[in-house]
Design a protein around this motif. Sequence first.
Motif, mmCIF file in Angstrom:
data_model
loop_
_atom_site.group_PDB
_atom_site.id
_atom_site.type_symbol
_atom_site.label_atom_id
_atom_site.label_comp_id
_atom_site.label_asym_id
_atom_site.label_seq_id
_atom_site.Cartn_x
_atom_site.Cartn_y
_atom_site.Cartn_z
ATOM 1 N N ILE A 51 0.849 -1.191 0.000
ATOM 2 C CA ILE A 51 0.000 0.000 0.000
ATOM 3 C C ILE A 51 0.886 1.242 0.000
ATOM 4 O O ILE A 51 1.650 1.462 0.928
ATOM 5 N N ASP A 52 0.785 2.019 -1.070
ATOM 6 C CA ASP A 52 1.532 3.268 -1.172
ATOM 7 C C ASP A 52 0.683 4.461 -0.752
ATOM 8 O O ASP A 52 1.202 5.531 -0.477
ATOM 9 N N VAL A 53 -0.620 4.271 -0.752
ATOM 10 C CA VAL A 53 -1.530 5.359 -0.402
ATOM 11 C C VAL A 53 -1.454 5.589 1.100
ATOM 12 O O VAL A 53 -1.531 4.653 1.882
ATOM 13 N N THR A 54 -1.305 6.842 1.495
ATOM 14 C CA THR A 54 -1.203 7.129 2.921
ATOM 15 C C THR A 54 -2.481 7.712 3.501
ATOM 16 O O THR A 54 -2.769 7.508 4.672
ATOM 17 N N ARG A 55 -3.255 8.453 2.670
ATOM 18 C CA ARG A 55 -4.461 9.071 3.229
ATOM 19 C C ARG A 55 -5.366 9.630 2.145
ATOM 20 O O ARG A 55 -4.961 9.862 1.016
ATOM 21 N N PHE A 56 -6.626 9.830 2.571
ATOM 22 C CA PHE A 56 -7.568 10.624 1.801
ATOM 23 C C PHE A 56 -7.573 12.018 2.395
ATOM 24 O O PHE A 56 -7.554 12.181 3.612
ATOM 25 N N GLU A 57 -7.608 13.019 1.549
ATOM 26 C CA GLU A 57 -7.791 14.394 1.995
ATOM 27 C C GLU A 57 -9.184 14.813 1.534
ATOM 28 O O GLU A 57 -9.447 14.905 0.341
ATOM 29 N N ILE A 58 -10.072 15.021 2.484
ATOM 30 C CA ILE A 58 -11.441 15.419 2.167
ATOM 31 C C ILE A 58 -11.456 16.935 2.074
ATOM 32 O O ILE A 58 -11.104 17.629 3.040
ATOM 33 N N THR A 59 -11.856 17.449 0.909
ATOM 34 C CA THR A 59 -11.857 18.893 0.721
ATOM 35 C C THR A 59 -13.241 19.405 0.336
ATOM 36 O O THR A 59 -14.080 18.666 -0.164
ATOM 37 N N ALA A 60 -13.422 20.686 0.560
ATOM 38 C CA ALA A 60 -14.623 21.391 0.120
ATOM 39 C C ALA A 60 -14.444 21.758 -1.355
ATOM 40 O O ALA A 60 -13.363 21.590 -1.931
ATOM 41 N N GLU A 61 -15.496 22.284 -1.947
ATOM 42 C CA GLU A 61 -15.434 22.666 -3.366
ATOM 43 C C GLU A 61 -14.368 23.719 -3.645
ATOM 44 O O GLU A 61 -13.802 23.753 -4.735
ATOM 45 N N ASP A 62 -14.052 24.552 -2.664
ATOM 46 C CA ASP A 62 -13.031 25.592 -2.865
ATOM 47 C C ASP A 62 -11.609 25.079 -2.638
ATOM 48 O O ASP A 62 -10.653 25.834 -2.731
ATOM 49 N N GLY A 63 -11.457 23.762 -2.328
ATOM 50 C CA GLY A 63 -10.136 23.172 -2.142
ATOM 51 C C GLY A 63 -9.653 23.137 -0.706
ATOM 52 O O GLY A 63 -8.585 22.582 -0.431
ATOM 53 N N THR A 64 -10.402 23.714 0.209
ATOM 54 C CA THR A 64 -10.017 23.701 1.613
ATOM 55 C C THR A 64 -10.056 22.276 2.158
ATOM 56 O O THR A 64 -11.064 21.589 2.023
ATOM 57 N N VAL A 65 -8.946 21.829 2.754
ATOM 58 C CA VAL A 65 -8.908 20.501 3.369
ATOM 59 C C VAL A 65 -9.703 20.562 4.667
ATOM 60 O O VAL A 65 -9.393 21.341 5.564
#
Length: 78
Positions: A51-65
């Motif tokens: 597994i190379d994936v470390t995380r999901f970054e959930i963002t809003a439509e404006d790109g804010t994490v």
Amino acid sequence: MPRYYFHVREGGVLGKDPKGTKFANLDDAYDYAVKAAREVIAEVGLANDVIDVTRFEITAEDGTVLREVLFRSAVQLD
């Protein structure tokens, strides 16, 4: 309903989710990301791959994490 984006952090590379998914709230989006992380871990484990994936970054439509889901925190190993 707000749209949330689930970008994938793999090593130093960020794979962007171009479409996003609508959820009633951030908690629902977070629960979805945890479930998706578990599914990725299971698939990679069954393939006997790394597994190379470390995380999901959930963002809003404006790109804010808004939140992150670390793959290592999606499963209990103890």
